[in-house]
Scaffold this active site. Structure first.
Site, mmCIF file in Angstrom:
data_model
loop_
_atom_site.group_PDB
_atom_site.id
_atom_site.type_symbol
_atom_site.label_atom_id
_atom_site.label_comp_id
_atom_site.label_asym_id
_atom_site.label_seq_id
_atom_site.Cartn_x
_atom_site.Cartn_y
_atom_site.Cartn_z
ATOM 1 C CG ASP A 100 2.589 6.322 8.014
ATOM 2 O OD1 ASP A 100 2.402 5.274 7.376
ATOM 3 O OD2 ASP A 100 3.706 6.834 8.152
ATOM 4 C CE LYS A 153 14.834 4.912 6.103
ATOM 5 N NZ LYS A 153 13.898 5.344 5.061
ATOM 6 C CG LEU A 174 9.801 10.898 0.345
ATOM 7 C CD1 LEU A 174 9.237 11.943 1.295
ATOM 8 C CD2 LEU A 174 8.959 10.867 -0.923
ATOM 9 C CE LYS A 229 9.153 8.668 -6.083
ATOM 10 N NZ LYS A 229 7.704 8.728 -6.037
ATOM 11 C CG ASP A 277 -29.680 -16.638 -5.217
ATOM 12 O OD1 ASP A 277 -29.384 -17.788 -5.562
ATOM 13 O OD2 ASP A 277 -28.921 -15.904 -4.545
#
Ligand code: GDG
Length: 731
Positions: free
Chosen positions: A144, A279, A377, A380, A499
């Site tokens: 994080d 939020k 979360l 879920k 090259d």
């Protein structure tokens, strides 16, 4: 011993102390990361390093020992931070700079130099602690935005360490990220990892775009080939501990029954968030208020249960938000409540797990409408708790979870009317439809749970390591160098095909920087003054530029990817009869795209036309390049031309011209028993492919290639050439 070390700002256990000198308390931490990962790390015998949540100023030596001992029983180890560090690093840089910026609230950023300085020093403190426990057998998984400098700090100390980094919050678009004063340092910090994980494809794209535009480092299918290691950026949408939320137990059943009895027989809309302006709590309350305005029939029949978990209340914006929520709920309840019914049940605290799960279970609707959220979360968990499959999830499209939970009712959290419509849809949705939608999503959540997520991440880290090993095996080592030098020494007729850009000099878009420098000229001079050598520079550049740079050396030149060839002391010749009449058809098309794509430009070579788009806006240019290529393909076949899709260029040239054919032409008149070819990009692959098996072919850079060997850098090429000259390998 092989061990996994997880590093995050907070440990899964929080140490707290009420009054001065009262005993220390050890509690499970709340929050997405710790709830998510704690089940995994226990099953993996991992060590978790992080801050225990209490400032060291409040601890005596014996408290510290006590904390170390107590945490070690749970596989954790503390990084102690002072109050000043917590204020400037965590509250300061993390929560006043990175958090608002990465969630698209740039006006909430409060930036002070001391925040950044402390962010660096605390990341260093973490690096010191992690280094104590790490050797090259260990895997370090950094988590994080609080620790974005840590991967590179660790890489500097432990070159071979296996480092993963996962970002739990959104990675913002380039336009937002570029506002950060320390953007370069942050990107370099993250790039110390071998594997960089994000929740969604958009975050990966934004990250790679920022890396390209800010650091000038390109990626290929998510891979970045750094000098010493390979880095991969990929998607790993975090899962949840599915079993924990779908559990069947008497305790939970009783709690569910208890909560249902207290709330009564009404429809429940649930909202669970940490107190945070990201939020969308205010917006959803306003939408619920409007919903009741529009649907008076639901008065007394529907209630919202809103849980707000206290968070970061030392920051002004959070305190203001709390007041605003209190006031708004007060207004809504005040104007609508009856003696028997309140529209909103408001809980400003963290609930015990059993109560949270009971609330998930009894709720008919989960209203989850963040303005931005890395994943979310709660969405879920709500679905996983639905054992009978009933319930409706209303989910913001701005949450990472929306990418996976497409069967939910998806809303724009800024559109109040859309949320109101969604509430109406949800309340009227047939049970059969609810179950059908949820079954698909629940199936996915069960399969891709938190353990699968973490194991997947670890597996991908293994894959990157294996790929790196495979590529490193192809690196030119001392033995091969000795072999090359030996056969060079023995040969009286050697050919060196070199090259230019990216091989003899570092790639640069400025013509001045691309000029051959003194060291290179000296190397070429020495190589070409040896009568046994035939040195040829083979480049996509125009013959005029190459003439200006190399005419006074004793070397051959092949220009424009093989259209022109110039032997020593001779004039330029086309490789075969070529025409440029086609340009009158193709150039106007390119000009149209030059005008429509600011920053792009056309380069005209004698037998080719190039549209360069490196300096244009990347998204627009990628779109235009695709359009242009499609348009050109309609023309080129009839004209005997080819469109080459290069590094931020599209080049139109004769279909029969390429560096491989030119290299063969060069070799045709030489009876040689030593050929060395070195190049760095896709145009050189034609050379590697065309040359006889006995040739030594070398690609500069770590990517896969038809060449036999790889070297890492231009400096390595120059060293090899110097070693050929001296006949000695430098060890
Ligand atoms: C970051 C990213 C990303 C909440 N209230 C209570 C409670 N919770 C638990 C939930 C959930 C967790 O806290 C919240 O997770 P989120 O994902 O919603 O949010 P963040 O903490 O901001 O997490 C986020 C996440 O990292 C993972 O990558 O999804 O986008 O911002 O697990 O259950 N738990 C208990 N009582 C509560 O009242 N016991």
């Amino acid at each position: 011993m092989k061990r996994l070390i997880i590093v995050s700002n907070r440990l899964p256990i929080t140490v707290a102390r009420g009054k001065k000198d009262s005993p220390l308390e050890f509690r499970s931490s709340i929050g997405g990361l710790s709830t998510g990962l704690s089940s995994f790390y226990r099953s993996y015998n991992a060590l978790w390093i992080g801050w225990p949540g209490i400032a060291v100023d409040r601890l005596k030596e014996k408290d510290k020992d006590n904390i170390v001992e107590r945490l070690s029983r749970d596989g954790c180890y503390p990084v102690f931070l002072t109050q000043r560090e917590v204020d400037n690093y965590y509250h300061g840089f993390c929560n006043n700079v990175l958090w608002p910026l990465f969630h698209y609230f740039p006006s909430y950023v409060v930036n002070k130099n001391v925040f950044w300085e402390t962010y660096k020093s605390v990341n260093q403190k973490f690096a010191d602690t992690v280094a104590e426990f790490t050797d090259k057998n260990n895997t370090v998984w950094v988590h994080d935005y609080q620790l974005m400098l840590l991967p590179d700090m660790l890489r500097k100390r432990l070159e071979d360490a296996r480092i993963g980094f996962f970002l739990h919050i959104p990675f913002p678009s380039y336009e937002i990220f570029r506002m950060l004063p320390y953007r370069k340092e942050i990107l370099k910090g993250i790039l110390g990892a071998n594997l960089i994980g994000f929740h969604t494809y958009d975050y990966v794209r934004y990250f790679l775009e920022s890396v390209r535009r800010i650091l000038g480092i390109d990626s290929n299918l998510g891979y970045i080939y750094d000098k010493k290691h390979i880095i991969k950026a990929d998607i790993f949408p975090i899962g949840i501990n599915f079993e924990k939320f779908s559990v069947e137990s008497t305790e939970i059943e009783n709690e569910t029954e208890n909560v249902r009895n207290r709330i009564g027989d009404i429809k429940v809309i649930l909202s669970v968030d940490r107190l945070d302006y990201t939020k969308g709590i205010i917006q959803k309350l306003q939408a619920f208020d409007r919903f009741l305005d529009r649907n008076p029939k639901y008065i007394g029949k529907v209630a919202m249960v809103i849980i707000v978990v206290p968070s970061r209340t030392n920051i002004g914006h959070y305190r203001a938000l709390k007041n605003e929520i209190d006031e708004l709920i007060g207004n809504i309840n005040g104007k609508r409540s009856t003696f028997k019914w309140s529209p909103i049940h408001y809980l400003y605290r963290s609930l015990p797990f059993e109560r949270l799960l009971a609330l998930y279970r009894i709720s008919d609707i989960a209203l989850i409408t963040p303005l931005r959220d890395g994943m979310n979360l709660v969405a879920k968990e709500f679905l996983a708790s639905k054992r009978d499959g009933r319930g409706v999830l209303i989910l913001s499209e701005m949450a990472g979870a929306a990418q996976e939970l497409g069967e939910a009712v998806i809303v724009n959290p800024n559109d109040t009317n859309e949320i109101v419509d969604a509430l109406e849809i949800a309340l009227n949705m047939q049970e059969k439809e609810q179950v059908k939608r949820n079954r698909t999503m629940i199936g996915r959540l069960r399969r891709y749970d938190i353990i699968k997520w973490a194991v997947d991440f670890m597996g991908a880290l293994d894959e990157v390591e294996k790929l790196q090993e495979r590529l490193f095996m192809r690196l030119l080592n001392l033995n091969i160098k000795r072999k090359i030098i030996e056969s060079y020494r023995k040969s009286n007729n050697r050919v060196l095909i070199l090259d230019y850009d990216g091989t003899l000099v570092n790639f640069s878009s400025s013509p001045e920087e691309a000029r051959p420098d003194r060291e290179l000229l000296e190397i070429l001079e020495k190589l070409s003054s040896d009568k046994r050598n035939s040195v040829v520079i083979i480049s996509g550049r125009s013959k005029d530029t190459l003439s200006e740079w190399f005419d006074n050396l004793n070397i051959g030149i092949i220009a424009e990817h093989g259209a022109w060839i110039k032997c020593v002391g001779r004039d330029w010749q086309t490789i075969e009869p070529l025409t440029s009449e086609w340009k009158s058809v193709i150039k106007p098309i390119l000009e149209l795209y030059e005008d429509r794509t600011p920053g792009s430009f056309i380069e005209e070579k004698e037998f080719s036309l190039v549209w360069h788009y490196r300096r244009a806006d990347s998204k627009l240019a990628a779109l235009r390049a695709m359009e242009l290529k499609n348009t050109l393909l309609e023309y080129v076949t009839n004209l005997g031309l080819e469109v080459m899709d290069g590094n931020k260029i599209l080049e139109v040239k004769d279909a029969g011209v390429d560096k491989g054919r030119a290299a063969l032409k060069w070799l045709a008149n030489i009876d040689t028993n030593f050929v060395l070819a070195i190049g760095d990009d896709y145009t050189d692959e034609n050379v590697f492919e065309a040359l006889p098996e006995s040739a030594y072919t070398i690609k500069v850079g770590l990517g896969f290639s038809k060449a036999k060997y790889n070297v890492i850098s231009v400096e390595d090429v120059r060293s090899l050439l110097k070693e050929l000259i001296s006949g000695r390998v430098t060890e």
